[in-house]
Motif scaffolding. Structure first.
Motif, PDB file in Angstrom:
ATOM      1  N   ASP A  42     -19.841  -9.244 -35.493  1.00 52.49           N
ATOM      2  CA  ASP A  42     -20.136  -8.271 -34.040  1.00 52.49           C
ATOM      3  C   ASP A  42     -19.502  -7.004 -34.297  1.00 52.49           C
ATOM      4  O   ASP A  42     -19.926  -6.189 -33.994  1.00 52.49           O
ATOM      5  CB  ASP A  42     -19.579  -8.887 -32.974  1.00 52.49           C
ATOM      6  N   ARG A  78     -25.481  -7.424 -39.506  1.00 55.22           N
ATOM      7  CA  ARG A  78     -26.426  -8.769 -39.625  1.00 55.22           C
ATOM      8  C   ARG A  78     -26.040  -9.604 -40.800  1.00 55.22           C
ATOM      9  O   ARG A  78     -26.214 -10.637 -40.474  1.00 55.22           O
ATOM     10  CB  ARG A  78     -27.764  -8.120 -39.510  1.00 55.22           C
ATOM     11  N   LYS A  79     -26.037  -8.817 -41.801  1.00 56.85           N
ATOM     12  CA  LYS A  79     -26.045  -9.665 -43.125  1.00 56.85           C
ATOM     13  C   LYS A  79     -24.748 -10.436 -43.139  1.00 56.85           C
ATOM     14  O   LYS A  79     -24.508 -11.602 -43.708  1.00 56.85           O
ATOM     15  CB  LYS A  79     -26.184  -8.812 -44.418  1.00 56.85           C
ATOM     16  N   HIS A  93     -18.912 -17.867 -44.004  1.00 58.75           N
ATOM     17  CA  HIS A  93     -19.389 -17.959 -42.610  1.00 58.75           C
ATOM     18  C   HIS A  93     -19.328 -19.325 -42.087  1.00 58.75           C
ATOM     19  O   HIS A  93     -20.070 -19.994 -42.748  1.00 58.75           O
ATOM     20  CB  HIS A  93     -20.452 -16.785 -42.343  1.00 58.75           C
ATOM     21  N   LYS A 128     -22.957 -11.299 -40.585  1.00 53.93           N
ATOM     22  CA  LYS A 128     -22.911 -12.136 -39.229  1.00 53.93           C
ATOM     23  C   LYS A 128     -22.006 -11.876 -38.729  1.00 53.93           C
ATOM     24  O   LYS A 128     -21.021 -13.102 -38.113  1.00 53.93           O
ATOM     25  CB  LYS A 128     -23.196 -13.627 -39.729  1.00 53.93           C
ATOM     26  N   GLU A 180     -24.899 -10.772 -48.507  1.00 53.38           N
ATOM     27  CA  GLU A 180     -25.534 -11.977 -48.250  1.00 53.38           C
ATOM     28  C   GLU A 180     -24.898 -13.375 -48.605  1.00 53.38           C
ATOM     29  O   GLU A 180     -24.610 -14.499 -48.086  1.00 53.38           O
ATOM     30  CB  GLU A 180     -27.149 -12.104 -48.383  1.00 53.38           C
ATOM     31  N   ALA A 235     -21.557 -14.094 -46.749  1.00 51.12           N
ATOM     32  CA  ALA A 235     -21.906 -14.687 -45.649  1.00 51.12           C
ATOM     33  C   ALA A 235     -22.092 -16.388 -45.777  1.00 51.12           C
ATOM     34  O   ALA A 235     -21.627 -17.215 -45.251  1.00 51.12           O
ATOM     35  CB  ALA A 235     -22.967 -13.913 -44.884  1.00 51.12           C
TER      36      ALA A 235
END
Length: 281
Positions: A120, A115-116, A75, A118, A68, A71
């Protein structure tokens, strides 16, 4: 001796061999929030500013928190930056690590990592440990399926034997192997040699651990003084020279220590110093 600064990993592409390990950006015992989340974010961002393009994390660091923070800090990700993560450990408390290799668990944790972080598709997914209570075929088949589905680009293993590497290779291309290896612990020498012979990136964990060798008057301390470097930098420089597939990922929660560690890339070991360290145990 000239030492290559990059490596071309199967299914992943070229990265710098000196990366960053994101285990230490969480709380004590690799558990919970860091004391200062802002400082952790600053370390991660500084690593990328200094040219790091390979970062290693895991769903179990925190758990969840390391991914987390990466990201939050990075990100959308800079072109060329590769983030590797790992699944296969569950956590029940500080410094407690329990391997879980059931296919449904590994799939669930991979989906959560997507998901964490972010993304694909994960750049590199590594099996943190082979669960001895689960048939290896189940674990390897699941990893192969995730790659076929496009959820991961490359696959790796951690703390495995040569035999396990060979078995996994029947199911998928092994891009990296992550075993403990440093100046005082070379028990994975056979795995390193296998990785070198087969073009597999070798990620040594606990890369700076040197014990008595780094004590005042020890061979690592003496080498550091001659070279005008720190003992940590010399230990990392030795790893980089040891093999062209070696990919140290020293981790820290401090910008100062990060900058010191990455300075190892500029440390050149002369043949005599390298031989002295090679002989030291």
């Amino acid at each position: 001796m000239e030492v290559s600064t990059t490596i071309d990993l199967k299914d992943l592409g070229r990265v710098h061999r000196l990366g960053f390990g994101a285990m230490r950006i969480v709380g004590d015992g690799v558990w919970g929030e860091p004391t200062d989340r802002g400082a952790a974010i600053a370390v991660v961002r500084r690593a990328v500013e200094l040219g790091v393009d390979f970062i290693d994390t895991a769903d179990s660091y925190g758990p969840n928190i390391s991914e987390e923070i990466l990201a939050e800090a990075l990100h959308p990700y800079k072109d060329g930056l590769k983030i590797a993560t790992k699944v296969g450990f569950t956590r029940t408390g500080p410094d407690v690590w329990v391997p879980v290799g059931r296919a449904e668990y590994l799939r669930q944790q991979t989906e959560l990592s997507l998901r964490k972080l972010k993304v694909d598709s994960l750049d590199l997914l590594q099996l943190h440990r082979i669960d001895p209570k689960v048939d290896p075929e189940e674990q390897f088949t699941l990893l192969r399926d995730l790659q076929k589905e496009g959820k991961v680009k490359a696959l790796g293993l951690s703390q495995v034997s040569v035999a396990q590497l060979e078995e996994a290779g029947k199911y998928f291309t092994v891009s990296t192997v992550q075993n403990r290896y440093n100046l005082t612990d070379r028990s994975s020498e056979d795995v390193l040699n296998y990785a070198e012979q087969n073009g597999i990136g070798f990620i040594p964990w606990a890369p700076i651990s040197a014990g008595e060798l780094a004590q005042p008057g020890g061979p690592l301390d003496e080498a550091a003084k001659r070279l005008g470097a720190t003992t940590s930098q010399v230990a990392l420089a030795w790893l980089l020279r040891r093999s062209p597939v070696m990919m140290p990922i020293p981790g820290t929660g401090s910008v100062k220590h990060l900058e010191e560690n990455l300075g190892a890339a500029a440390v050149v070991l002369d043949d005599d110093t390298y031989a002295e360290l090679e002989a030291a145990r």
